[in-house]
Design an enzyme around this catalytic site. Structure first.
Site, short mmCIF file in Angstrom:
data_model
loop_
_atom_site.label_atom_id
_atom_site.label_comp_id
_atom_site.label_asym_id
_atom_site.label_seq_id
_atom_site.Cartn_x
_atom_site.Cartn_y
_atom_site.Cartn_z
CD GLU A 168 86.84 107.24 54.94
OE1 GLU A 168 86.66 106.29 55.71
OE2 GLU A 168 86.45 107.24 53.76
CB SER A 220 79.70 100.62 49.57
OG SER A 220 80.06 99.38 49.02
#
Ligand code: ARG
Length: 464
Positions: A295, A282
């Protein structure tokens, strides 16, 4: 005096040049140039057939094939100049051919129309994409088999309603994924039977008055046979819809795998470690390791199903035979094939590096009273009716919950309060190992059964 537009396709018919915006609006070359090699392959076969039927001379065929082969190289090397004025891939190549070889180039389109030409190109294109997709599915299946083999004995909870249900082995769970892909390959192969039919010779819609030999063209291009009806040949796109339907199912399966990998790599499950090379961090939270590949694959399943809907809507109101609507079939098809190949490839590359956290899987199965059904089955074998057994086990689970113990950790006298049928041998059935080992019928989760399922699967994969 009217001026005749000399650049326009079928120019003599038109008194006005095409509106500049309409020219861009109706052109497809920006995307259909992707089928250039198939277009050339189809043209060479068509010209060869025309020569064999006495419609072109040998000299004309030589000039046409020589010119087309040169164009194929120009396209590969990037020197070919594509022009929107020539509308699509077919006209661009034909115009260049005429530039290169003169009058013979203008004869290539004898007994043919862009309508049967484009239908042929798409089928040739899909046929080769199906092969690439199939190769990637096989790679993924092999990776799944290897991982399942390593984990034939690894115990984990099996879920229903995402609640711990019964113990299973990780190898068995992996083999469920394998089975879905077996059916995907069968569907792909079945679809390719309907893709591999040759439309050339249907011409615009009604066939041609030249003495052509369609079987020869079909053989030259490796199609199984010429199509049976000229109108259907130029208008049918159900083979393409079928391909996107098969693709949607493959993506639906990959999306389900993705969902499990995402859940399992979360701190809450903590069943697996995803390979670092397939995750990202992140930008703000330094501790994060995100399962981006699954994802993204889960997300991309939506676009393929979207393409299926697009193609169904594209076809549903079209009268026979060819309509310009069909130009809209290319982009959804190309994107379906690209998405499938990329997602399958990412999965086939990633799965071999997946590591299972065996202790966490085991403890999670233990925490969830996963052997409750085994205790009920034990009581039934000792003569109790199933519904009564269900009741007894409910009481035992309640005690386990209250004292924070798994069923296998409850003492014999405590269990005997619920039923006098319970004796020392109950613990053979209450352990996770005992539970999975007992399910040894075809399709069961027992480690030996899983190992033989893997062996059968390997042989079937090698035989295809
Ligand atoms: N670019 C067209 C397509 O993709 C080729 C066929 C054009 N045929 C026609 N009659 N306008 O469908």
């Amino acid at each position: 005096m009217t001026t005749v537009n000399s650049e326009k396709l079928s120019s003599a018919r038109f008194a006005q040049a095409t509106d500049a915006f309409v020219e861009v609006f109706t052109a497809s070359v920006d995307f259909d140039r992707r089928m250039a090699q198939q277009d050339i392959q189809g043209s060479i076969a068509h010209a060869t057939m025309l020569m064999n039927c006495g419609i072109l001379t040998e000299g004309e065929l030589d000039a046409i094939s020589g010119g087309l082969k040169q164009i194929a190289e120009e396209i590969i090397s990037g020197e070919f100049v594509w022009s929107i004025k020539q509308e699509d891939v077919h006209m661009n190549i034909e115009a260049r051919l005429t530039d290169l070889i003169g009058i013979a180039g203008k004869k290539l389109h004898t007994g043919r129309s862009r309508n049967d030409q484009v239908a042929t190109d798409i089928r040739l294109y899909l046929r080769s994409e199906i092969k690439h997709i199939d190769d990637q599915i096989m790679r993924l299946q092999t990776a799944i088999l290897d991982l399942a083999e390593q984990h034939a004995d690894t115990i984990m909870p099996g879920f229903t309603h995402l609640q711990v249900a019964q113990p299973i082995t990780f190898g068995h769970h992996l083999m469920a994924w394998f089975e879905m892909l077996v059916r995907d390959r069968e569907r792909l192969q079945d679809c390719s039977k309907r893709v591999n039919i040759m439309p050339l010779g249907a011409a615009a819609l009604a066939g041609t008055s030249y003495p052509i030999n369609r079987s020869m063209t079909a053989d030259l291009l490796g199609f199984s046979r010429p199509s049976a009806n000229s109108l259907d040949s130029v208008s049918d796109r159900d083979f393409a819809i079928e391909f996107t339907a098969v693709g949607s199912l493959i993506m639906m399966h990959l999306s389900r795998f993705s969902e499990e990998l995402i859940l399992w790599s979360s701190a809450q499950f903590d069943f697996i470690e995803m390979p670092d090379a397939f995750c990202t961090g992140s930008s703000i939270m330094p501790q994060k390791k995100n399962p981006d590949v699954p994802e993204l694959v889960r997300g991309k399943s939506g676009r393929v199903t979207g393409h299926l809907m697009s193609l169904l809507m594209l076809m549903k109101s079209q009268p026979l035979a060819y309509n310009k609507d069909n130009q809209e079939d290319k982009e959804p098809l190309f994107d379906t094939a690209d998405t499938l190949i990329n997602c399958l490839r990412a999965y086939a590359d990633m799965i071999p590096h997946l590591s299972a956290k065996k202790a966490n899987m085991y403890n999670s199965a233990k925490r969830g009273f996963a052997t409750a059904t085994d205790l009920a089955d034990y009581l039934v074998r000792k003569g109790m009716a199933f519904r009564d057994a269900h009741e007894v086990v409910g009481l035992a689970v309640r005690l386990g919950l209250k004292s924070n113990r798994d069923l296998s950790e409850i003492l014999l006298p405590e269990l005997q309060q619920f039923s006098s049928l319970i004796t020392e041998d109950v613990f053979d059935f209450l352990t996770l190992e005992g539970s999975v080992a007992a399910r040894k019928h075809i399709g069961g989760t027992a480690p030996d059964t899983v190992r033989s399922a893997i062996q059968t699967a390997r042989q079937a994969l090698a035989a295809l």
